[in-house]
Enzyme design. Sequence first.
Site, PDB file in Angstrom:
ATOM      1  N   ARG A  41      -6.140   0.114  -5.817  1.00 54.73           N
ATOM      2  CA  ARG A  41      -4.912   0.816  -5.438  1.00 54.73           C
ATOM      3  C   ARG A  41      -4.596   1.934  -6.428  1.00 54.73           C
ATOM      4  O   ARG A  41      -3.910   2.896  -6.109  1.00 54.73           O
ATOM      5  CB  ARG A  41      -3.726  -0.154  -5.416  1.00 54.73           C
ATOM      6  CG  ARG A  41      -3.812  -1.240  -4.357  1.00 54.73           C
ATOM      7  CD  ARG A  41      -2.457  -1.945  -4.252  1.00 54.73           C
ATOM      8  NE  ARG A  41      -2.537  -3.236  -3.600  1.00 54.73           N
ATOM      9  CZ  ARG A  41      -2.469  -3.422  -2.280  1.00 54.73           C
ATOM     10  NH1 ARG A  41      -2.348  -2.391  -1.475  1.00 54.73           N
ATOM     11  NH2 ARG A  41      -2.517  -4.631  -1.774  1.00 54.73           N
ATOM     12  N   LYS A  71      -6.576   6.779  11.394  1.00 58.92           N
ATOM     13  CA  LYS A  71      -7.986   6.746  11.834  1.00 58.92           C
ATOM     14  C   LYS A  71      -7.983   6.802  13.354  1.00 58.92           C
ATOM     15  O   LYS A  71      -7.937   5.757  14.005  1.00 58.92           O
ATOM     16  CB  LYS A  71      -8.632   5.427  11.398  1.00 58.92           C
ATOM     17  CG  LYS A  71      -9.010   5.332   9.945  1.00 58.92           C
ATOM     18  CD  LYS A  71      -9.755   4.019   9.741  1.00 58.92           C
ATOM     19  CE  LYS A  71      -9.649   3.544   8.323  1.00 58.92           C
ATOM     20  NZ  LYS A  71     -10.115   2.153   8.162  1.00 58.92           N
ATOM     21  N   ASP A 130      -4.495   2.123  11.295  1.00 53.50           N
ATOM     22  CA  ASP A 130      -5.882   1.868  11.676  1.00 53.50           C
ATOM     23  C   ASP A 130      -5.900   1.545  13.172  1.00 53.50           C
ATOM     24  O   ASP A 130      -5.969   2.446  14.002  1.00 53.50           O
ATOM     25  CB  ASP A 130      -6.391   0.721  10.787  1.00 53.50           C
ATOM     26  CG  ASP A 130      -7.860   0.438  10.961  1.00 53.50           C
ATOM     27  OD1 ASP A 130      -8.550   1.254  11.557  1.00 53.50           O
ATOM     28  OD2 ASP A 130      -8.322  -0.626  10.492  1.00 53.50           O
ATOM     29  N   PHE A 162     -13.812   2.443   6.010  1.00 54.56           N
ATOM     30  CA  PHE A 162     -12.831   1.704   5.227  1.00 54.56           C
ATOM     31  C   PHE A 162     -12.616   2.456   3.920  1.00 54.56           C
ATOM     32  O   PHE A 162     -13.570   2.796   3.230  1.00 54.56           O
ATOM     33  CB  PHE A 162     -13.296   0.271   4.958  1.00 54.56           C
ATOM     34  CG  PHE A 162     -12.176  -0.597   4.479  1.00 54.56           C
ATOM     35  CD1 PHE A 162     -11.322  -1.219   5.379  1.00 54.56           C
ATOM     36  CD2 PHE A 162     -11.949  -0.779   3.120  1.00 54.56           C
ATOM     37  CE1 PHE A 162     -10.262  -2.001   4.941  1.00 54.56           C
ATOM     38  CE2 PHE A 162     -10.890  -1.561   2.679  1.00 54.56           C
ATOM     39  CZ  PHE A 162     -10.052  -2.168   3.587  1.00 54.56           C
ATOM     40  N   VAL A 163     -11.363   2.740   3.600  1.00 55.42           N
ATOM     41  CA  VAL A 163     -11.070   3.567   2.428  1.00 55.42           C
ATOM     42  C   VAL A 163     -10.208   2.823   1.416  1.00 55.42           C
ATOM     43  O   VAL A 163      -9.475   1.895   1.773  1.00 55.42           O
ATOM     44  CB  VAL A 163     -10.381   4.896   2.835  1.00 55.42           C
ATOM     45  CG1 VAL A 163     -11.341   5.770   3.624  1.00 55.42           C
ATOM     46  CG2 VAL A 163      -9.113   4.638   3.638  1.00 55.42           C
ATOM     47  N   GLY A 208       0.782  -1.238   0.000  1.00 57.78           N
ATOM     48  CA  GLY A 208       0.000   0.000   0.000  1.00 57.78           C
ATOM     49  C   GLY A 208       0.810   1.283   0.000  1.00 57.78           C
ATOM     50  O   GLY A 208       0.414   2.276  -0.609  1.00 57.78           O
ATOM     51  N   ASP A 267      -6.095  -0.798  -0.719  1.00 58.28           N
ATOM     52  CA  ASP A 267      -6.887  -1.772  -1.478  1.00 58.28           C
ATOM     53  C   ASP A 267      -8.053  -2.320  -0.679  1.00 58.28           C
ATOM     54  O   ASP A 267      -8.078  -2.262   0.545  1.00 58.28           O
ATOM     55  CB  ASP A 267      -6.000  -2.955  -1.876  1.00 58.28           C
ATOM     56  CG  ASP A 267      -5.672  -3.835  -0.674  1.00 58.28           C
ATOM     57  OD1 ASP A 267      -5.120  -3.299   0.309  1.00 58.28           O
ATOM     58  OD2 ASP A 267      -5.993  -5.040  -0.702  1.00 58.28           O
ATOM     59  N   GLU A 323       4.109   4.423   5.938  1.00 62.87           N
ATOM     60  CA  GLU A 323       2.908   3.577   5.954  1.00 62.87           C
ATOM     61  C   GLU A 323       1.783   4.267   5.205  1.00 62.87           C
ATOM     62  O   GLU A 323       1.685   5.498   5.205  1.00 62.87           O
ATOM     63  CB  GLU A 323       2.470   3.349   7.409  1.00 62.87           C
ATOM     64  CG  GLU A 323       2.816   1.987   7.961  1.00 62.87           C
ATOM     65  CD  GLU A 323       1.895   0.869   7.458  1.00 62.87           C
ATOM     66  OE1 GLU A 323       1.419   0.931   6.304  1.00 62.87           O
ATOM     67  OE2 GLU A 323       1.664  -0.068   8.226  1.00 62.87           O
ATOM     68  N   ASP A 324       0.921   3.468   4.604  1.00 66.39           N
ATOM     69  CA  ASP A 324      -0.253   4.052   3.955  1.00 66.39           C
ATOM     70  C   ASP A 324      -1.287   4.504   4.974  1.00 66.39           C
ATOM     71  O   ASP A 324      -1.773   5.622   4.929  1.00 66.39           O
ATOM     72  CB  ASP A 324      -0.867   3.049   2.952  1.00 66.39           C
ATOM     73  CG  ASP A 324      -1.123   1.669   3.547  1.00 66.39           C
ATOM     74  OD1 ASP A 324      -0.865   1.453   4.747  1.00 66.39           O
ATOM     75  OD2 ASP A 324      -1.589   0.790   2.792  1.00 66.39           O
TER      76      ASP A 324
HETATM   77  P1  IMP Z   1      -3.737  -1.807  11.570  1.00 68.14           P
HETATM   78  O1  IMP Z   1      -2.782  -2.892  11.990  1.00 68.14           O
HETATM   79  O2  IMP Z   1      -5.135  -2.056  12.106  1.00 68.14           O
HETATM   80  O3  IMP Z   1      -3.260  -0.411  11.940  1.00 68.14           O
HETATM   81  O4  IMP Z   1      -3.912  -1.910  10.000  1.00 68.14           O
HETATM   82  C1  IMP Z   1      -2.860  -1.684   9.167  1.00 68.14           C
HETATM   83  C2  IMP Z   1      -3.060  -2.193   7.757  1.00 68.14           C
HETATM   84  O5  IMP Z   1      -4.408  -2.571   7.479  1.00 68.14           O
HETATM   85  C3  IMP Z   1      -2.742  -1.083   6.788  1.00 68.14           C
HETATM   86  O6  IMP Z   1      -1.357  -1.038   6.511  1.00 68.14           O
HETATM   87  C4  IMP Z   1      -3.607  -1.439   5.605  1.00 68.14           C
HETATM   88  O7  IMP Z   1      -2.929  -2.371   4.760  1.00 68.14           O
HETATM   89  C5  IMP Z   1      -4.817  -2.114   6.205  1.00 68.14           C
HETATM   90  N1  IMP Z   1      -5.931  -1.156   6.360  1.00 68.14           N
HETATM   91  C6  IMP Z   1      -6.385  -0.610   7.512  1.00 68.14           C
HETATM   92  N2  IMP Z   1      -7.420   0.210   7.289  1.00 68.14           N
HETATM   93  C7  IMP Z   1      -7.620   0.208   5.936  1.00 68.14           C
HETATM   94  C8  IMP Z   1      -8.551   0.888   5.067  1.00 68.14           C
HETATM   95  O8  IMP Z   1      -9.427   1.691   5.475  1.00 68.14           O
HETATM   96  N3  IMP Z   1      -8.425   0.621   3.747  1.00 68.14           N
HETATM   97  C9  IMP Z   1      -7.502  -0.234   3.238  1.00 68.14           C
HETATM   98  N4  IMP Z   1      -6.604  -0.876   4.012  1.00 68.14           N
HETATM   99  C10 IMP Z   1      -6.668  -0.670   5.352  1.00 68.14           C
HETATM  100 MG    MG Z   2      -3.899  -3.913   2.782  1.00 68.15          MG
END
Ligand code: IMP
Ligand code: MG
Length: 229
Positions: A218, A169, A141, A205-206, A82, A212, A137-138
């Site tokens: 993407r 977020k 979350d 969710f985006v 991402g 993706d 990082e993209d």
């Molecule tokens: P986390 O571990 O919950 O912070 O999630 C991290 C990973 O989940 C990110 O690097 C993304 O690949 C994926 N992710 C989390 N939220 C989204 C979203 O809204 N859209 C797409 N991918 C997401």
């Molecule tokens: Mg992903």
Amino acid sequence: MTTLPRVAIPAQAPVDAAAAAGLAAAAGLAAATGEEGSEVGEVLVSAADLQRRVAELGKQISRAYYRTRPPQPLLLVGVLKGAVFFLSDLMRHIDIPVEVDFMAVASYGSATDSSGVVRILKDLDAAIEGRDVLIVEDIVDSGLTLQYLMRNLGSRNPRTLEVCALLVKPARRKVGRSRGTLAFGEYPRFDQPPRYVGFEIEDRFVVGYGLDYAERYRNLPFVASLEKE
Ligand code: IMP
Ligand code: MG
């Protein structure tokens, strides 16, 4: 013997940049929504806002690192897949010596929720001991993936370890809520929010600009919500 042209010649006449951007956005939307109805919802961050903010982040990062002593190139660590899109734009706005490496991680969990249990699919090519490392990082979350990466990379003794995330977020964050501010490079604290953030977004969710849903979308030049029935 033929003489090769010394510069590449565009196959088509150059088009107006704004018109091209509009066309690209329309083509992206059509491609994204054409097959299975309208999964791509409201545009939350436009292509123009993304580009403007990425340029600002590049300047901010250049200012923060240009005086590192002894001088050494900043190392961007992109988290595949991402962050690739964001990183390649960001890197072109960084005007100090900079290098790039990548990691790929898989987080166990559902399509839209990560569990915090992370597996390394691809590790860095080179050692980072003594380096100034900036994780790119993209999206952050829950923060669980990032926490894992911080611990993992932190244990390799970089000189500094910071994070630049395009999107966060805040409503969803399970870790990284710590309020205290650390001095630059004063890491190992794994509960810190990223030092550099593009945009804070609401809890939706985006997709787009690298993000993706099941590997799709993407390629969108903007960030939009995912609409699912
Ligand atoms: P986390 O571990 O919950 O912070 O999630 C991290 C990973 O989940 C990110 O690097 C993304 O690949 C994926 N992710 C989390 N939220 C989204 C979203 O809204 N859209 C797409 N991918 C997401
Ligand atoms: Mg992903």
